[in-house]
Write an enzyme that holds these catalytic residues in place. Sequence first.
Site, PDB file in Angstrom:
ATOM      1  N   THR A 122      53.057  15.247  -5.552  1.00 23.53           N
ATOM      2  CA  THR A 122      53.272  16.672  -5.801  1.00 23.53           C
ATOM      3  C   THR A 122      54.413  16.893  -6.793  1.00 23.53           C
ATOM      4  O   THR A 122      55.338  16.067  -6.883  1.00 23.53           O
ATOM      5  CB  THR A 122      53.603  17.372  -4.461  1.00 23.53           C
ATOM      6  OG1 THR A 122      54.200  18.634  -4.716  1.00 23.53           O
ATOM      7  CG2 THR A 122      54.590  16.565  -3.628  1.00 23.53           C
ATOM      8  N   ASP A 123      54.371  18.032  -7.474  1.00 24.38           N
ATOM      9  CA  ASP A 123      55.483  18.370  -8.376  1.00 24.38           C
ATOM     10  C   ASP A 123      56.763  18.678  -7.596  1.00 24.38           C
ATOM     11  O   ASP A 123      57.845  18.756  -8.178  1.00 24.38           O
ATOM     12  CB  ASP A 123      55.107  19.545  -9.305  1.00 24.38           C
ATOM     13  CG  ASP A 123      54.736  20.834  -8.577  1.00 24.38           C
ATOM     14  OD1 ASP A 123      54.748  20.853  -7.328  1.00 24.38           O
ATOM     15  OD2 ASP A 123      54.423  21.833  -9.262  1.00 24.38           O
ATOM     16  N   GLU A 124      56.632  18.842  -6.264  1.00 24.36           N
ATOM     17  CA  GLU A 124      57.818  19.171  -5.464  1.00 24.36           C
ATOM     18  C   GLU A 124      58.805  18.011  -5.376  1.00 24.36           C
ATOM     19  O   GLU A 124      59.961  18.205  -5.004  1.00 24.36           O
ATOM     20  CB  GLU A 124      57.394  19.645  -4.065  1.00 24.36           C
ATOM     21  CG  GLU A 124      56.426  20.812  -4.163  1.00 24.36           C
ATOM     22  CD  GLU A 124      56.206  21.591  -2.873  1.00 24.36           C
ATOM     23  OE1 GLU A 124      57.068  21.559  -1.986  1.00 24.36           O
ATOM     24  OE2 GLU A 124      55.159  22.250  -2.780  1.00 24.36           O
ATOM     25  N   TYR A 146      59.494  18.007   3.474  1.00 23.59           N
ATOM     26  CA  TYR A 146      58.166  17.651   2.948  1.00 23.59           C
ATOM     27  C   TYR A 146      58.299  16.916   1.621  1.00 23.59           C
ATOM     28  O   TYR A 146      57.757  15.818   1.435  1.00 23.59           O
ATOM     29  CB  TYR A 146      57.301  18.912   2.768  1.00 23.59           C
ATOM     30  CG  TYR A 146      56.108  18.698   1.855  1.00 23.59           C
ATOM     31  CD1 TYR A 146      55.065  17.855   2.224  1.00 23.59           C
ATOM     32  CD2 TYR A 146      56.029  19.338   0.609  1.00 23.59           C
ATOM     33  CE1 TYR A 146      53.979  17.647   1.378  1.00 23.59           C
ATOM     34  CE2 TYR A 146      54.936  19.136  -0.234  1.00 23.59           C
ATOM     35  CZ  TYR A 146      53.914  18.285   0.147  1.00 23.59           C
ATOM     36  OH  TYR A 146      52.845  18.066  -0.689  1.00 23.59           O
ATOM     37  N   LYS A 150      57.310  12.993   0.560  1.00 19.90           N
ATOM     38  CA  LYS A 150      56.394  12.628  -0.520  1.00 19.90           C
ATOM     39  C   LYS A 150      57.097  11.754  -1.566  1.00 19.90           C
ATOM     40  O   LYS A 150      56.489  10.847  -2.132  1.00 19.90           O
ATOM     41  CB  LYS A 150      55.822  13.881  -1.186  1.00 19.90           C
ATOM     42  CG  LYS A 150      54.905  14.722  -0.301  1.00 19.90           C
ATOM     43  CD  LYS A 150      53.617  14.020   0.103  1.00 19.90           C
ATOM     44  CE  LYS A 150      52.658  13.834  -1.051  1.00 19.90           C
ATOM     45  NZ  LYS A 150      51.356  13.253  -0.572  1.00 19.90           N
TER      46      LYS A 150
HETATM   47  P1  NAD Z   1      45.858  19.462   4.001  1.00 18.64           P
HETATM   48  O1  NAD Z   1      47.023  19.716   4.897  1.00 18.64           O
HETATM   49  O2  NAD Z   1      44.838  20.533   3.791  1.00 18.64           O
HETATM   50  O3  NAD Z   1      45.062  18.181   4.524  1.00 18.64           O
HETATM   51  C1  NAD Z   1      45.692  16.999   4.937  1.00 18.64           C
HETATM   52  C2  NAD Z   1      44.621  16.108   5.552  1.00 18.64           C
HETATM   53  O4  NAD Z   1      45.249  14.872   5.949  1.00 18.64           O
HETATM   54  C3  NAD Z   1      43.998  16.709   6.807  1.00 18.64           C
HETATM   55  O5  NAD Z   1      42.594  16.515   6.779  1.00 18.64           O
HETATM   56  C4  NAD Z   1      44.619  15.892   7.940  1.00 18.64           C
HETATM   57  O6  NAD Z   1      43.790  15.794   9.087  1.00 18.64           O
HETATM   58  C5  NAD Z   1      44.837  14.547   7.263  1.00 18.64           C
HETATM   59  N1  NAD Z   1      45.898  13.758   7.898  1.00 18.64           N
HETATM   60  C6  NAD Z   1      47.145  14.174   8.245  1.00 18.64           C
HETATM   61  N2  NAD Z   1      47.829  13.160   8.820  1.00 18.64           N
HETATM   62  C7  NAD Z   1      46.999  12.090   8.812  1.00 18.64           C
HETATM   63  C8  NAD Z   1      47.134  10.747   9.251  1.00 18.64           C
HETATM   64  N3  NAD Z   1      48.269  10.309   9.847  1.00 18.64           N
HETATM   65  N4  NAD Z   1      46.094   9.898   9.086  1.00 18.64           N
HETATM   66  C9  NAD Z   1      44.921  10.324   8.517  1.00 18.64           C
HETATM   67  N5  NAD Z   1      44.746  11.588   8.101  1.00 18.64           N
HETATM   68  C10 NAD Z   1      45.767  12.465   8.233  1.00 18.64           C
HETATM   69  O7  NAD Z   1      46.480  18.977   2.633  1.00 18.64           O
HETATM   70  P2  NAD Z   1      46.084  19.313   1.115  1.00 18.64           P
HETATM   71  O8  NAD Z   1      46.696  20.590   0.731  1.00 18.64           O
HETATM   72  O9  NAD Z   1      44.645  19.071   0.919  1.00 18.64           O
HETATM   73  O10 NAD Z   1      46.900  18.159   0.364  1.00 18.64           O
HETATM   74  C11 NAD Z   1      46.339  16.860   0.193  1.00 18.64           C
HETATM   75  C12 NAD Z   1      47.313  15.968  -0.523  1.00 18.64           C
HETATM   76  O11 NAD Z   1      47.646  16.536  -1.783  1.00 18.64           O
HETATM   77  C13 NAD Z   1      48.625  15.768   0.206  1.00 18.64           C
HETATM   78  O12 NAD Z   1      49.022  14.433   0.035  1.00 18.64           O
HETATM   79  C14 NAD Z   1      49.585  16.723  -0.501  1.00 18.64           C
HETATM   80  O13 NAD Z   1      50.908  16.257  -0.418  1.00 18.64           O
HETATM   81  C15 NAD Z   1      49.038  16.663  -1.913  1.00 18.64           C
HETATM   82  N6  NAD Z   1      49.281  17.863  -2.715  1.00 18.64           N
HETATM   83  C16 NAD Z   1      48.920  19.087  -2.240  1.00 18.64           C
HETATM   84  C17 NAD Z   1      49.105  20.204  -3.042  1.00 18.64           C
HETATM   85  C18 NAD Z   1      48.680  21.577  -2.577  1.00 18.64           C
HETATM   86  O14 NAD Z   1      48.928  22.559  -3.278  1.00 18.64           O
HETATM   87  N7  NAD Z   1      48.019  21.722  -1.445  1.00 18.64           N
HETATM   88  C19 NAD Z   1      49.667  20.067  -4.315  1.00 18.64           C
HETATM   89  C20 NAD Z   1      50.017  18.788  -4.775  1.00 18.64           C
HETATM   90  C21 NAD Z   1      49.806  17.698  -3.962  1.00 18.64           C
HETATM   91  P1  TYD Z   2      53.407  27.459  -0.124  1.00 18.12           P
HETATM   92  O1  TYD Z   2      51.989  27.886  -0.247  1.00 18.12           O
HETATM   93  O2  TYD Z   2      53.957  27.186   1.237  1.00 18.12           O
HETATM   94  O3  TYD Z   2      53.576  26.210  -1.091  1.00 18.12           O
HETATM   95  P2  TYD Z   2      54.935  25.421  -1.548  1.00 18.12           P
HETATM   96  O4  TYD Z   2      56.112  25.982  -0.864  1.00 18.12           O
HETATM   97  O5  TYD Z   2      54.639  24.028  -1.104  1.00 18.12           O
HETATM   98  O6  TYD Z   2      54.986  25.586  -3.026  1.00 18.12           O
HETATM   99  O7  TYD Z   2      54.329  28.574  -0.790  1.00 18.12           O
HETATM  100  C1  TYD Z   2      54.160  28.938  -2.151  1.00 18.12           C
HETATM  101  C2  TYD Z   2      55.215  29.944  -2.522  1.00 18.12           C
HETATM  102  O8  TYD Z   2      55.006  31.128  -1.739  1.00 18.12           O
HETATM  103  C3  TYD Z   2      56.627  29.483  -2.222  1.00 18.12           C
HETATM  104  O9  TYD Z   2      57.497  29.968  -3.238  1.00 18.12           O
HETATM  105  C4  TYD Z   2      56.958  30.149  -0.890  1.00 18.12           C
HETATM  106  C5  TYD Z   2      56.168  31.446  -0.954  1.00 18.12           C
HETATM  107  N1  TYD Z   2      55.699  31.953   0.353  1.00 18.12           N
HETATM  108  C6  TYD Z   2      55.932  33.289   0.701  1.00 18.12           C
HETATM  109  O10 TYD Z   2      56.552  34.066  -0.042  1.00 18.12           O
HETATM  110  N2  TYD Z   2      55.476  33.736   1.900  1.00 18.12           N
HETATM  111  C7  TYD Z   2      54.797  32.933   2.780  1.00 18.12           C
HETATM  112  O11 TYD Z   2      54.412  33.414   3.871  1.00 18.12           O
HETATM  113  C8  TYD Z   2      54.553  31.575   2.400  1.00 18.12           C
HETATM  114  C9  TYD Z   2      53.810  30.641   3.305  1.00 18.12           C
HETATM  115  C10 TYD Z   2      55.021  31.126   1.169  1.00 18.12           C
END
Ligand code: NAD
Ligand code: TYD
Length: 331
Positions: A122-124, A146, A150
């Site tokens: 992630t970019d985080e 988090y 990562k």
């Molecule tokens: P999500 O929370 O929707 O899904 C996570 C999945 O991982 C779920 O299906 C969960 O059951 C599974 N999981 C959790 N713990 C596990 C374990 N111990 N063993 C096996 N499976 C397990 O997540 P997402 O938003 O789809 O993100 C997927 C990946 O992409 C993550 O690694 C996250 O860090 C990365 N990512 C997400 C975003 C975003 O905006 N959502 C952006 C950049 C990177």
């Molecule tokens: P989020 O979807 O939790 O992603 P991340 O923090 O991993 O980027 O949040 C996106 C942005 O939205 C972040 O700046 C926090 C803000 N946010 C709110 O303002 N209200 C909310 O209820 C949530 C969940 C996030």
Amino acid sequence: MVTGGAGFIGSNFVHYLLEKYPDYRVLVFDKLTYAGNLANLADLAGHPRYHFVRGDICDAEAVRAAIRQYDIDTIVNFAAETHVDRSIMDADAFIRTDIYGTYVLLEAVKEFRLERFHQVSTDEVYGEVLEGSSVETDPLRPRSPYAASKAGAEHLVQAYFVTYGLPVTITRGSNNIGPYQYPEKVVPLFITNAIDDLPLPLYGDGTQQRDYQYVLDHCEGIDIVLHHGKPGEAYNLGTGVETRNIDMARLILRLLGKPESLIQFVKDRPGHDRRYSINCDKIKALGWRSRHTFEEALEKTVRWYVEHEEWWRPLKSGEYKEYYRRQYLQR
Ligand code: NAD
Ligand code: TYD
């Protein structure tokens, strides 16, 4: 083997892979935590090239058994605890899954001499970027539990490349939006609340910025790095355009025809990263381009949630309600 393939991005990636590569077999290996949902993969039941194993990436024996049974050559690791606010409440599962789980997978890649391990990061990991944009060689300065978990995983991936020569790649994606995102993340939370005329809890002054990208653009980027990326390298992956949360909230309300009075400013997230911004020239040099602007991505996403109430309504009950109360009641 797509770990975390029952989650938001993982399930989109599985659909994408099966469609794009008619000769690929895909095993989803997923623990099915609160965020994992077999409904995301329901249409694949009976698909001849798709398999599912319920398992924990921290369980080395289960990982090895799946690799053996399904003759795995490649792992794409999506499995993680992913919600910043939950990591602030309790980081335990983040450290276990995101760091230790990645270690378990890397050990398996080493033991079975797999062809490729791709880490979905992630970019985080760069931490807050107030000015300019992060490039891949910038130091990782994560600021939430988090992001730190990562970043820890990434350091292990790099260490296994340097020490054991494992064929690894990493993508650092920005915020994804699109179908099947659990409605605790801001965009699906705001859309589903707005549909029900509930308040949109905006943290702080709402001027924080994120690079919101469409989930299938992210999947395509992972695919390109998986097939054309250089082992040992990390690639930023996003639109390169940031949007303020308040503007995102206003656009959701406009698309749904709801009043701006639904926006409720609430207490800020502790340690809230005000801005992420990534420079994506490196992945563009591999031929990748984002296909959706933020507005197009948000419009598609809003439409999907409007048309799929049967998917998200059942999720906003039970454990979700308890989480929502803990997270928002005092705010
Ligand atoms: P999500 O929370 O929707 O899904 C996570 C999945 O991982 C779920 O299906 C969960 O059951 C599974 N999981 C959790 N713990 C596990 C374990 N111990 N063993 C096996 N499976 C397990 O997540 P997402 O938003 O789809 O993100 C997927 C990946 O992409 C993550 O690694 C996250 O860090 C990365 N990512 C997400 C975003 C975003 O905006 N959502 C952006 C950049 C990177
Ligand atoms: P989020 O979807 O939790 O992603 P991340 O923090 O991993 O980027 O949040 C996106 C942005 O939205 C972040 O700046 C926090 C803000 N946010 C709110 O303002 N209200 C909310 O209820 C949530 C969940 C996030």
